[in-house]
Write a protein that holds these residues in place. Structure first.
Motif, PDB file in Angstrom:
ATOM      1  N   UNK A   1       0.835  -1.194   0.000  1.00 61.51           N
ATOM      2  CA  UNK A   1       0.000   0.000   0.000  1.00 61.51           C
ATOM      3  C   UNK A   1       0.875   1.251   0.000  1.00 61.51           C
ATOM      4  N   UNK A   2       1.966   1.184   0.758  1.00 58.92           N
ATOM      5  CA  UNK A   2       2.865   2.336   0.836  1.00 58.92           C
ATOM      6  C   UNK A   2       3.469   2.649  -0.518  1.00 58.92           C
ATOM      7  N   UNK A   3       3.975   1.610  -1.196  1.00 52.71           N
ATOM      8  CA  UNK A   3       4.608   1.892  -2.485  1.00 52.71           C
ATOM      9  C   UNK A   3       3.564   2.283  -3.522  1.00 52.71           C
ATOM     10  N   UNK A   4       2.358   1.727  -3.423  1.00 53.88           N
ATOM     11  CA  UNK A   4       1.285   2.138  -4.336  1.00 53.88           C
ATOM     12  C   UNK A   4       0.949   3.609  -4.110  1.00 53.88           C
ATOM     13  N   UNK A   5       0.837   4.000  -2.856  1.00 57.34           N
ATOM     14  CA  UNK A   5       0.515   5.394  -2.541  1.00 57.34           C
ATOM     15  C   UNK A   5       1.585   6.331  -3.081  1.00 57.34           C
ATOM     16  N   UNK A   6       2.847   5.900  -2.977  1.00 62.39           N
ATOM     17  CA  UNK A   6       3.923   6.762  -3.478  1.00 62.39           C
ATOM     18  C   UNK A   6       3.894   6.892  -4.989  1.00 62.39           C
ATOM     19  N   UNK A   7       3.678   5.783  -5.679  1.00 61.31           N
ATOM     20  CA  UNK A   7       3.582   5.862  -7.146  1.00 61.31           C
ATOM     21  C   UNK A   7       2.432   6.781  -7.534  1.00 61.31           C
TER      22      UNK A   7
ATOM     23  N   UNK B   1       8.508  20.745  -9.024  1.00 64.98           N
ATOM     24  CA  UNK B   1       7.790  19.468  -9.195  1.00 64.98           C
ATOM     25  C   UNK B   1       8.798  18.318  -9.258  1.00 64.98           C
ATOM     26  N   UNK B   2       9.855  18.542 -10.042  1.00 67.16           N
ATOM     27  CA  UNK B   2      10.889  17.517 -10.201  1.00 67.16           C
ATOM     28  C   UNK B   2      11.487  17.138  -8.847  1.00 67.16           C
ATOM     29  N   UNK B   3      11.821  18.169  -8.044  1.00 68.25           N
ATOM     30  CA  UNK B   3      12.475  17.892  -6.764  1.00 68.25           C
ATOM     31  C   UNK B   3      11.541  17.123  -5.822  1.00 68.25           C
ATOM     32  N   UNK B   4      10.276  17.553  -5.801  1.00 70.66           N
ATOM     33  CA  UNK B   4       9.328  16.832  -4.938  1.00 70.66           C
ATOM     34  C   UNK B   4       9.241  15.363  -5.382  1.00 70.66           C
ATOM     35  N   UNK B   5       9.167  15.162  -6.696  1.00 68.80           N
ATOM     36  CA  UNK B   5       9.049  13.795  -7.206  1.00 68.80           C
ATOM     37  C   UNK B   5      10.300  12.973  -6.946  1.00 68.80           C
TER      38      UNK B   5
ATOM     39  N   UNK C   1      11.987   7.973  -1.339  1.00 64.48           N
ATOM     40  CA  UNK C   1      11.209   7.275  -0.317  1.00 64.48           C
ATOM     41  C   UNK C   1      10.709   5.943  -0.879  1.00 64.48           C
ATOM     42  N   UNK C   2      10.231   6.000  -2.119  1.00 60.76           N
ATOM     43  CA  UNK C   2       9.693   4.796  -2.776  1.00 60.76           C
ATOM     44  C   UNK C   2      10.763   3.709  -2.868  1.00 60.76           C
TER      45      UNK C   2
ATOM     46  N   UNK D   1      11.478   2.234   0.422  1.00 66.57           N
ATOM     47  CA  UNK D   1      10.375   1.394   0.871  1.00 66.57           C
ATOM     48  C   UNK D   1      10.390   0.048   0.155  1.00 66.57           C
ATOM     49  N   UNK D   2      10.492   0.091  -1.191  1.00 58.40           N
ATOM     50  CA  UNK D   2      10.487  -1.179  -1.926  1.00 58.40           C
ATOM     51  C   UNK D   2      11.749  -1.958  -1.615  1.00 58.40           C
ATOM     52  N   UNK D   3      12.840  -1.247  -1.418  1.00 55.05           N
ATOM     53  CA  UNK D   3      14.091  -1.910  -1.054  1.00 55.05           C
ATOM     54  C   UNK D   3      13.912  -2.671   0.243  1.00 55.05           C
TER      55      UNK D   3
END
Lengths: 312, 350
Positions: A235-241, A292-296, A302-303, A306-308
């Protein structure tokens, strides 16, 4: 040759091993080969991703007059953007949009996943039907909702009138436009959350639920200690994507509100788009893009973390 | 602790019956194994005792109380699953204390319960670890710890050792048996491994196709199997079965060679199946001639797979002189330990 190679290895002399490897026997040929193999990938990466990104970065330090560069202006564009209240309003709208859409999509997606996961074959059929919005082109989704919400002939305002609620201007109301866009975004993207959550739920061993039953827990305990803890990483990685996607998403806004009314639905990405198309000086718009780029990139880090953590 | 009574228990999924009326009495403090091949209904029966499956017919009583329809948590049982079913995000201590937490026991009470179980199972050093940091055997011990903490009336084990390697399986077998001797909690243990069933149980329930074939102490089943299924299932390697006829006080095989019958069966005159365990065949010059096919020495004993005509016969010898493949040996059954079964019904005649 192989025998002598073995001997050098056995002897443990690193230098002689190196001297005997093919790499040093033909250095000119072999030092270039790896780069050659990599070249197409690097070239595509550079043309498609790196060059435009670097170009935007460079542009954020320039002043332009439409498409003519008029010169290097240092941090002037940054100062202009960061000192403008309109920019901060855009940031606020973006954050509300991302957070609101995410909350809606996750709640709806989780609910759909939980209900359909326990519905047997019916659930499988319904899941396919529910996926429908996700498969639609976003401009089609925008058009459908534009019609549904039309204050003059849309079915939703009509139903609201029937139940005695004044629908007002709907998307034309500055207080209502952003919440409505959020609802539509959540409606469009919750199937994605549902699919990811379902996949994660189906990997939960059923014995865990039985263990909870024997340990004395009810449905809430099962959800809290088994389902949720199991699907939280997914759910966390889905939310980040999704966050990354929402932040750059603007088709719905273009189709439904055009950023209005009164800038109430102007997100950072929409502002970057609008500026590029309309502004005389693109420099400040490039600054918005960089934000926008920096936020992403931040979300991306974080993503990856998390997936790591999930996979590693 | 409590006794468990199953009375004509039935289970059907829709129109498909899987358990056709099983009656078993399990005494207080007894260790009972349900054993049988895959699909015989043993796990389903255990899950019905646990309350994880509905009961389609009959009655289940735990400690005299009928529990049909009672949810698992109110049955006062604890279950150990084949794949351990530990909560992956909880430490060993949290896993073991979870049922007490759900009962809203105080922190001290919880810690005391976990500590006691951890000491019994030598898990004290692992209490802060997560299940993923443990080996298979340790995980299984934690699963048992979780059961002990609840101090239930009945322990239920569902093939708990199947995921372990052979050596660990033997070790855990002993541990579970010791645990039972120490706690004396009524235990129902499901396994497909007859060696496990034989070595651990006070009483074995042999199941086949949703029916109980025989209930008895391990050696009872070994010495007096009720039918060919039990005779073939209990004992390793399996009993040899030879087809033929009882005639003139002897058992005559299809090729005309004869085997001795026990005195009590010498009056028979019908088609039958002659059953003799590999360990009850001895070499003897006047015995049945067999051609050795494969010789498998294991040190203490040697398993010989031999042929008599088209029939394969397994023998176990303890002497050091090994026959060679292709060699002809002569063996004689220990007539006191021979079984004769009815050919059509499969029931034991002797």
């Amino acid at each position: 040759m192989s025998a002598s190679h073995t001997q050098t290895v056995v002897a443990g002399s690193e230098a002689s091993v190196l001297a005997d490897t093919p790499a040093t026997r033909n250095p000119a040929h072999l030092s270039w080969a790896p780069f050659l193999w990599f070249a197409p990938a690097i070239l595509i990466l550079f043309l498609v991703t790196l060059y435009p990104t670097v170009f935007v970065g460079w542009l954020s330090f320039q002043k332009t007059r439409y498409y003519d560069l008029t010169g290097f202006v240092g941090l002037t564009n940054y100062v202009e953007v960061f000192s403008s209240p309109a920019f901060w309003n855009t940031v606020y709208v973006s954050l509300v949009y991302v957070a609101g859409s995410l909350a809606g999509a996750v709640v709806l997606g989780m609910a759909a996943a939980l209900v359909l996961n326990n519905a047997g074959p019916t659930g499988t059929v319904l899941r396919v039907l529910i996926l429908f919005p996700w498969t639609l082109s976003m401009s089609v989704v925008g058009s459908i909702w534009l019609w549904l919400l039309n204050p003059s002939f849309g079915p939703i305002p009509y139903l609201m009138q029937l139940t005695g609620i004044d629908p007002g201007l709907m998307l034309g109301d500055p207080g209502l436009a952003l919440p409505l866009i959020i609802v539509v975004t959540a409606w469009w993207s919750f199937p994605y959350v549902m699919v990811m959550a379902t996949a994660a739920m189906q990997s939960i061993p059923k014995e865990l639920y039985e263990a909870v039953e024997i340990d004395g827990g009810g449905p809430l305990v099962k959800f809290r200690y088994v389902t949720l803890t199991h699907i939280l990483p997914t759910l966390g990685s889905t939310a980040l994507t999704l966050s990354i996607m929402y932040l750059t998403l603007m088709t719905l806004i273009i189709v439904m509100t055009g950023g209005g009314p009164l800038g109430s639905t102007t997100t950072l990405s929409f502002e970057a788009f609008r500026g590029t198309v309309q502004a005389v000086n693109i420099g400040p718009t490039a600054v918005v893009s960089i934000v926008v780029l920096l936020i992403n990139v931040g979300l991306g880090v974080v993503y990856t973390r998390l997936t790591g953590r999930v996979t590693g | 602790m409590a006794n468990v009574e199953l009375q004509a228990v039935k289970k059907a999924y829709g129109n498909a019956p899987v358990i056709h009326g099983v009656t078993v009495d399990i005494d207080d403090g007894e260790f009972v194994t349900l054993v049988g091949p895959s699909g015989c209904g043993k796990s389903t029966l255990l899950r019905m005792i646990a309350g994880l499956e509905d009961i389609s017919g009959g009655q289940i009583r735990i400690g005299g109380r009928t529990v049909n329809g009672v949810p698992p948590k109110e049955r006062d049982i604890a279950m150990v699953f084949q794949n351990y079913a530990l909560y992956p995000h909880m430490t060993v201590a949290e896993n073991m204390g979870f049922s007490l937490k759900l009962k809203k026991a105080s922190r001290d009470e919880r810690d005391a319960g976990v500590k006691r179980a951890a000491e019994i199972l030598s898990l004290t050093k692992l209490l802060d670890r997560y299940p993923r940091e443990l080996s298979g055997g340790q995980r299984q011990r934690v699963a048992m710890g979780r059961a002990i903490v609840r101090d239930p009336q009945v322990f239920l084990f569902d093939e708990p050792l199947s995921n372990l390697d052979a050596k660990l399986r033997v070790q855990m077998r002993t541990e579970i048996k010791e645990l039972h001797q120490r706690l004396k909690t009524t235990t129902v243990y499901v396994t497909h491994d007859q060696v496990e069933a034989m070595t651990m149980a006070d009483k074995i329930v042999v199941m086949h196709d949703g029916l109980v074939e025989q209930i008895g102490a391990p050696l009872d089943l070994y010495n007096h199997p009720a039918n060919m299924f039990v005779a073939g299932f209990i004992g390793s390697p399996a009993m040899n079965f030879l087809k033929g006829r009882c005639e003139n006080g002897r058992f005559v095989l299809e090729d005309g060679s004869a085997l001795p019958l026990p005195a009590s069966l010498q009056h028979l005159s019908s088609s039958a199946v002659y059953g003799v365990r590999p360990e009850h065949l001895v070499r003897s010059d006047d015995g049945l001639a067999l051609t050795v096919a494969v010789v498998e020495p294991t040190g203490a004993e040697t398993q010989v797979i031999a042929r008599h005509g088209s029939q394969s016969i397994v023998c176990i010898f303890r002497d050091s002189e090994l026959p060679q493949p292709g060699e002809t040996i002569r063996v004689r059954p220990d007539v006191a330990r021979v079984h004769v079964f009815d050919e059509s019904e499969g029931t034991r005649l002797s």
